[in-house]
Write a protein that holds these residues in place. Structure first.
Motif, short mmCIF file in Angstrom:
data_model
loop_
_atom_site.label_atom_id
_atom_site.label_comp_id
_atom_site.label_asym_id
_atom_site.label_seq_id
_atom_site.Cartn_x
_atom_site.Cartn_y
_atom_site.Cartn_z
N THR A 153 -0.61 -13.72 8.40
CA THR A 153 0.42 -13.57 7.53
C THR A 153 0.16 -13.31 6.16
OG1 THR A 153 1.71 -15.11 9.10
CG2 THR A 153 2.75 -14.86 6.69
N GLU A 154 -0.96 -13.91 5.76
CA GLU A 154 -1.42 -13.59 4.26
C GLU A 154 -1.59 -12.06 4.09
OE1 GLU A 154 -2.53 -16.30 6.30
OE2 GLU A 154 -1.29 -17.72 5.16
N ALA A 155 -2.52 -11.45 5.24
CA ALA A 155 -3.08 -10.14 5.05
C ALA A 155 -1.76 -9.29 5.18
CB ALA A 155 -3.81 -9.74 6.17
N LEU A 156 -0.58 -9.57 6.05
CA LEU A 156 0.42 -8.79 6.18
C LEU A 156 1.27 -8.87 4.72
CD1 LEU A 156 1.91 -9.96 9.62
CD2 LEU A 156 1.05 -7.69 8.88
N VAL A 157 1.55 -10.05 3.99
CA VAL A 157 2.03 -10.06 2.89
C VAL A 157 1.18 -9.32 1.72
CG1 VAL A 157 2.79 -11.78 0.91
CG2 VAL A 157 3.10 -12.44 3.30
N ALA A 158 0.09 -9.44 1.87
CA ALA A 158 -0.89 -8.40 0.73
C ALA A 158 -0.64 -7.11 0.93
CB ALA A 158 -2.27 -8.87 0.90
N ALA A 159 -0.49 -6.76 2.06
CA ALA A 159 -0.22 -5.23 2.48
C ALA A 159 1.23 -4.71 2.04
CB ALA A 159 -0.53 -4.74 3.93
N TYR A 160 2.29 -5.62 2.33
CA TYR A 160 3.58 -5.52 2.02
C TYR A 160 3.80 -5.62 0.42
CZ TYR A 160 5.34 -5.29 6.72
OH TYR A 160 5.43 -4.97 8.32
N ALA A 161 3.42 -6.38 -0.09
CA ALA A 161 3.06 -6.66 -1.82
C ALA A 161 2.81 -5.43 -2.28
CB ALA A 161 2.58 -7.76 -2.14
N GLU A 162 1.66 -4.77 -1.54
CA GLU A 162 1.01 -3.44 -2.17
C GLU A 162 2.36 -2.18 -2.23
OE1 GLU A 162 -2.23 -0.19 -1.71
OE2 GLU A 162 -2.35 -1.86 -0.60
N LEU A 163 2.97 -2.08 -1.29
CA LEU A 163 4.27 -1.50 -1.16
C LEU A 163 5.22 -1.72 -2.30
CD1 LEU A 163 5.86 0.92 -0.29
CD2 LEU A 163 6.80 -0.48 1.77
N HIS A 164 5.41 -3.12 -2.17
CA HIS A 164 6.52 -3.54 -3.21
C HIS A 164 6.22 -3.06 -4.65
CE1 HIS A 164 8.55 -6.45 -5.79
NE2 HIS A 164 9.77 -6.10 -4.79
N ALA A 165 4.96 -3.28 -5.03
CA ALA A 165 4.46 -2.94 -6.20
C ALA A 165 4.64 -1.35 -6.64
CB ALA A 165 2.89 -3.23 -6.58
N TYR A 166 4.16 -0.62 -5.64
CA TYR A 166 4.48 0.80 -5.49
C TYR A 166 5.91 1.28 -5.93
CZ TYR A 166 4.63 5.53 -4.05
OH TYR A 166 4.81 7.10 -4.27
N VAL A 167 6.71 0.45 -4.96
CA VAL A 167 8.29 0.98 -5.25
C VAL A 167 8.77 0.51 -6.56
CG1 VAL A 167 10.53 0.16 -4.28
CG2 VAL A 167 8.80 0.61 -2.63
N ALA A 168 8.19 -0.53 -6.98
CA ALA A 168 8.74 -1.08 -8.34
C ALA A 168 8.23 0.10 -9.47
CB ALA A 168 8.36 -2.48 -8.48
N MET A 169 7.12 0.54 -9.41
CA MET A 169 6.69 1.54 -10.16
C MET A 169 7.26 2.91 -10.14
SD MET A 169 2.31 0.79 -10.54
CE MET A 169 2.10 2.48 -10.29
N ASN A 170 7.76 3.00 -9.05
CA ASN A 170 8.27 4.42 -8.65
C ASN A 170 9.92 4.54 -8.65
OD1 ASN A 170 5.75 6.55 -8.56
ND2 ASN A 170 5.44 4.57 -7.42
N ARG A 171 10.48 3.15 -9.16
CA ARG A 171 11.77 3.12 -8.68
C ARG A 171 12.67 4.21 -9.41
NH1 ARG A 171 12.39 -2.35 -8.38
NH2 ARG A 171 12.53 -2.22 -6.18
N SER A 172 12.27 4.69 -10.49
CA SER A 172 13.04 5.76 -11.41
C SER A 172 12.94 7.08 -10.88
CB SER A 172 12.61 5.53 -12.89
OG SER A 172 11.19 6.30 -12.88
N ARG A 173 12.59 7.24 -9.55
CA ARG A 173 12.65 8.82 -8.97
C ARG A 173 13.83 9.49 -9.13
NH1 ARG A 173 13.27 9.87 -2.53
NH2 ARG A 173 15.48 10.19 -3.05
#
Length: 173
Positions: A153-173
């Motif tokens: 579960t911890e590895a899944l959360v880390a992978a999904y959190a990386e996507l969440h951070a990417y989305v937050a940085m690119n939200r203004s698309r």
């Protein structure tokens, strides 16, 4: 019990989480990721996509967080490996049309098998892909299925959190 609607979609979403196909449990229960062993709802919450852990019956609530759910193949099966590469290829035009209609910023594939067929290559890595799918950025995440025990579960959360951070940085698309 409501009738099963595998797509939880709307226009302008940040992320659409995309499985290979729905599980038989989803069809029987009426909700995606409804198996008690599936970690999807916990993982997306812990990774920051939602402010609380949604229950499968609350799946439509995912839309308020800028997220959606779909699958490449709409036929439910007991196991994803029951879906062949040929079936995925046959479903592609319908899948791509659905995705172009809602135009998410990111299509996050849950596991490598479907995106490998979509991209026509077995050389798929985790995370951001160089190719787009249906006009959206493609991302590959580990499948949160209870059958996928290669990822804690911890590895899944880390992978999904990386996507969440990417989305937050690119939200203004």
């Amino acid at each position: 019990m409501p009738s099963y609607q595998p797509d939880i979609l709307a226009g302008g979403l940040d992320v659409v989480f995309c499985g290979i196909n729905p599980a038989l449990t989803a069809q029987a229960d009426g909700y995606n990721f409804s198996s008690p062993t599936n970690r999807f709802w916990s993982v997306i919450h812990l990774a920051g996509f939602t402010d609380r852990r949604l229950a499968p019956a609350q799946e439509r609530g995912i839309l308020q967080f800028g997220c959606g759910i779909t699958a490449v193949v709409t036929r439910p099966t007991a196991q994803a490996r029951e879906v062949s590469a040929t079936e995925i290829r046959q479903a592609l035009s319908s899948f791509e049309a659905r995705m172009r209609a809602v135009s998410p910023c990111v299509l996050a594939f849950l596991g490598k098998p479907a995106i490998s067929v979509v991209l026509g290559t077995g050389a798929v890595s985790w995370g951001l892909q160089s190719a787009t799918v249906a006009g959206s950025t493609a991302w590959v995440l580990p499948n949160p299925s209870g059958r996928n025990r290669r990822f804690t579960t911890e590895a899944l959360v880390a992978a999904y959190a990386e996507l969440h951070a990417y989305v937050a940085m690119n939200r203004s698309r």
